[in-house]
Enzyme design. Structure first.
Site, mmCIF file in Angstrom:
data_model
loop_
_atom_site.group_PDB
_atom_site.id
_atom_site.type_symbol
_atom_site.label_atom_id
_atom_site.label_comp_id
_atom_site.label_asym_id
_atom_site.label_seq_id
_atom_site.Cartn_x
_atom_site.Cartn_y
_atom_site.Cartn_z
ATOM 1 N N ASP A 104 -8.193 4.335 0.995
ATOM 2 C CA ASP A 104 -7.495 4.997 1.833
ATOM 3 C C ASP A 104 -7.563 5.346 2.931
ATOM 4 O O ASP A 104 -8.375 5.801 3.360
ATOM 5 C CB ASP A 104 -5.999 5.708 1.859
ATOM 6 C CG ASP A 104 -5.052 6.531 2.148
ATOM 7 O OD1 ASP A 104 -5.294 5.564 3.208
ATOM 8 O OD2 ASP A 104 -4.515 6.766 2.030
ATOM 9 N N CYS A 134 1.442 -1.291 -0.253
ATOM 10 C CA CYS A 134 0.269 0.316 0.118
ATOM 11 C C CYS A 134 0.912 1.136 0.075
ATOM 12 O O CYS A 134 1.761 1.221 -0.454
ATOM 13 C CB CYS A 134 -1.147 -0.233 0.948
ATOM 14 S SG CYS A 134 -0.172 0.130 2.626
ATOM 15 N N ASN A 157 2.319 1.560 4.622
ATOM 16 C CA ASN A 157 2.728 0.207 4.950
ATOM 17 C C ASN A 157 2.147 0.466 6.591
ATOM 18 O O ASN A 157 2.880 -0.383 7.400
ATOM 19 C CB ASN A 157 3.883 -0.420 5.104
ATOM 20 C CG ASN A 157 4.535 -2.197 5.253
ATOM 21 O OD1 ASN A 157 5.273 -2.134 5.413
ATOM 22 N ND2 ASN A 157 3.256 -2.676 4.987
ATOM 23 N N CYS A 195 -1.464 0.072 7.661
ATOM 24 C CA CYS A 195 -2.736 0.691 7.209
ATOM 25 C C CYS A 195 -3.021 -0.517 6.414
ATOM 26 O O CYS A 195 -3.215 -1.734 7.660
ATOM 27 C CB CYS A 195 -3.449 1.503 7.273
ATOM 28 S SG CYS A 195 -3.539 3.034 7.985
ATOM 29 N N ARG A 196 -3.260 -0.625 5.168
ATOM 30 C CA ARG A 196 -4.020 -1.214 4.827
ATOM 31 C C ARG A 196 -2.763 -3.126 4.171
ATOM 32 O O ARG A 196 -3.465 -4.337 4.635
ATOM 33 C CB ARG A 196 -3.960 -1.128 2.920
ATOM 34 C CG ARG A 196 -5.894 -0.181 3.544
ATOM 35 C CD ARG A 196 -5.785 0.224 2.229
ATOM 36 N NE ARG A 196 -4.601 1.368 1.760
ATOM 37 C CZ ARG A 196 -4.696 2.330 1.095
ATOM 38 N NH1 ARG A 196 -4.986 2.581 -0.209
ATOM 39 N NH2 ARG A 196 -3.499 2.848 0.859
ATOM 40 N N SER A 197 -1.627 -2.193 4.110
ATOM 41 C CA SER A 197 -1.154 -4.147 3.636
ATOM 42 C C SER A 197 -0.006 -4.576 4.732
ATOM 43 O O SER A 197 -0.293 -6.420 5.076
ATOM 44 C CB SER A 197 0.018 -3.360 3.271
ATOM 45 O OG SER A 197 0.686 -2.480 3.437
#
Ligand code: 4NP
Length: 163
Positions: free
Chosen positions: A130, A12, A15, A17-19
Site C-alpha cells: 500500500d 484494493c 480504489n 492507487c493500486r487498483s
C-alpha cells in the site's frame, strides 16, 4: 457456450492507487492486443472513503510518466457485483479477507485470486504494498509490480476463456 465478454476487476482498499493503476495498465494492454471488445475491466475498493474520487495525484503522475492514463472513479465493491465478474483480483491479503467476507456465495468466492499470484517475481510475497502513506518510491514500486504482472493475468484469461 463460450461467453463473448470476460470481466475482470482489480480490488484494493481505497480504489485510488493500486487498483486504478492495474485497470489503466490492463486497458492499455487490451488496446495493444486488440482485445478491448473481448475483456471488460473495472476496479473497486473494499472501503467507501474515496467513492467518486479520481485516482491519487501521485499515482496519476507515476502512471502518466510511464505513458498510462488513469480514468477511473473510485467505487466500493458490493456483493451484487460478483455475479457480473469472472475474475476478481485482490491487491493484498487484507483486501482478500474483506472480499471473502463480501462474497455472496461459494461460487463467488471461487472468482477471487491474489493479483500477485500471477507475478513471476513475487517470491512468496503476495501483497502489492500500500503506497498511500509512503513516498514516491512506493508508487514506482507499485508501478513495476503491476506492470510486469498484468500481462500474466491476460495470458491466464486467454487460456481460461479461449481468447
Ligand atoms: P489503495 O491505497 O488501496 O491502493 O487505493 C489507499 C488509498 C487510501 C487509503 C489507503 C490506501 N486510505 O487510508 O484512505
Amino acid at each position: 457456450m463460450e461467453k463473448s465478454i470476460v470481466s475482470v476487476s482489480f480490488v484494493c482498499l481505497g480504489n485510488i492507487c493500486r487498483s486504478p493503476l492495474a485497470q489503466g495498465i490492463f486497458e492499455d494492454l487490451l488496446e495493444r492486443e486488440g482485445l478491448v471488445e473481448k475483456v471488460m475491466v473495472s476496479s473497486a475498493g473494499v472501503g467507501h472513503w474515496h467513492v467518486g474520487a479520481e485516482p491519487d495525484a501521485r499515482m496519476q503522475k507515476t502512471a502518466n510518466d510511464r505513458g498510462i492514463s488513469l480514468q477511473s472513479r473510485a467505487q466500493q465493491i458490493q456483493s451484487s457485483d460478483f455475479r457480473g465478474l469472472d475474475l476478481i483480483l485482490a491487491m493484498d491479503q487484507s483486501n482478500m479477507d474483506a472480499l471473502l467476507h463480501t462474497a455472496p456465495s461459494d461460487s463467488a468466492r471461487e472468482k477471487l485470486k491474489m493479483f500477485r499470484s500471477f507475478d513471476p517475481e513475487a517470491d512468496g510475497d503476495l501483497d502489492v504494498p500500500d503506497p498511500y502513506y509512503g513516498g514516491d518510491k512506493g508508487f514506482d514500486l507499485v508501478f513495476n509490480i503491476v506492470h510486469r504482472t498484468c500481462p500474466k493475468v491476460l495470458e491466464y484469461l486467454r487460456e481460461q476463456h479461449n481468447i
